[in-house]
Design a protein around this motif. Sequence first.
Motif, PDB file in Angstrom:
ATOM      1  N   UNK A  59      98.100   5.763  67.666  1.00  0.00           N
ATOM      2  CA  UNK A  59      97.383   5.920  66.384  1.00  0.00           C
ATOM      3  C   UNK A  59      96.419   7.108  66.478  1.00  0.00           C
ATOM      4  N   UNK A  60      95.808   7.250  67.641  1.00  0.00           N
ATOM      5  CA  UNK A  60      94.881   8.368  67.845  1.00  0.00           C
ATOM      6  C   UNK A  60      95.598   9.717  67.737  1.00  0.00           C
ATOM      7  N   UNK A  61      96.760   9.799  68.381  1.00  0.00           N
ATOM      8  CA  UNK A  61      97.563  11.030  68.316  1.00  0.00           C
ATOM      9  C   UNK A  61      97.964  11.290  66.861  1.00  0.00           C
ATOM     10  N   UNK A  62      98.456  10.246  66.207  1.00  0.00           N
ATOM     11  CA  UNK A  62      98.926  10.362  64.824  1.00  0.00           C
ATOM     12  C   UNK A  62      97.794  10.831  63.900  1.00  0.00           C
ATOM     13  N   UNK A  63      96.657  10.170  64.020  1.00  0.00           N
ATOM     14  CA  UNK A  63      95.526  10.512  63.133  1.00  0.00           C
ATOM     15  C   UNK A  63      95.035  11.933  63.385  1.00  0.00           C
ATOM     16  N   UNK A  64      95.072  12.342  64.659  1.00  0.00           N
ATOM     17  CA  UNK A  64      94.668  13.708  65.000  1.00  0.00           C
ATOM     18  C   UNK A  64      95.561  14.733  64.313  1.00  0.00           C
ATOM     19  N   UNK A  74      97.313   1.215  54.959  1.00  0.00           N
ATOM     20  CA  UNK A  74      96.133   1.195  55.820  1.00  0.00           C
ATOM     21  C   UNK A  74      96.416   0.954  57.291  1.00  0.00           C
ATOM     22  N   UNK A  75      97.698   0.773  57.637  1.00  0.00           N
ATOM     23  CA  UNK A  75      98.048   0.559  59.049  1.00  0.00           C
ATOM     24  C   UNK A  75      97.708   1.821  59.859  1.00  0.00           C
ATOM     25  N   UNK A  76      98.042   2.973  59.261  1.00  0.00           N
ATOM     26  CA  UNK A  76      97.654   4.296  59.778  1.00  0.00           C
ATOM     27  C   UNK A  76      97.845   5.254  58.609  1.00  0.00           C
TER      28      UNK A  76
END
Length: 258
Positions: A106-111, A234-236
């Motif tokens: 999720x961190x990679x995706x959001x970045x 809202x999951x990501x």
Amino acid sequence: MRIEYFIIFIYIILTFSIQDRVRADDILQLYGSVNPRDYLTGRFNPSKHELFGALSDLGIPTNKSRQYLRREAAEALQNMYAAFRREHPWIPFGVRSSARNFYDQKQIWEGKWSGKIPVMGKRLNRIIKDPLKRAREIMKYSSMPGVSRHHWGTDFDLEVLTNTYYESGEGRLLYQWLAKNSRRYGFCQPYTFGRKNGYCEERWHWSYYPLAKHFLKGWNSLYKKDPAAFSEKGLFPGSSAAGHLAPLYMNAISHDCE
Ligand SMILES: [Zn+2]
């Protein structure tokens, strides 16, 4: 007559209870103490999981001190690494990334979504406004959280994350060796060149298929039962626009890994 019915009844009960026990044993062997749903979507901590081991404990070079894989996969990688070293004592071989859970992904995706991590030198938030298109751009090389083979502890990425590195010199020797020998140790390259769908070619990503094939099956039946859970709002970021692509990307792998 009655006694015959009774015997048949007992036989059926016994058969089903034995089958259930076999299935429970299989589940325990595959997932350990984490329930299959959480395991398959990466909602657990690999460093705390009793079936995972640290690569550094087996002498496998990593860029971070604690990288984890399932023990079977880690031992197979240890053997493969030793064989590679015997033939090529000086060619670099390092693991950049192995088990990653939902929250890491999720961190990679959001970045990448927010532009904090540039994708091929570009900040996607500035140039792609449409959520489905932006997600597809990220999914050239990164998966959505809950949809990564890295969740399962079976897959790892080599140190260098560009395909061109593996076209000449040391990188080429490493890739050619793996392409020729990895199968003997249970590894395959899921994202090869020339597939019709899914992620782009990744010469750095390798998978331990004796285990991964079971997790892929499990993941597919999980998705079938509850597809909405993968595109929940809202999951990501972008989950409701792109969640439906999860099975397409998950299954677009090379035949070697099926
Ligand atoms: Zn990877």
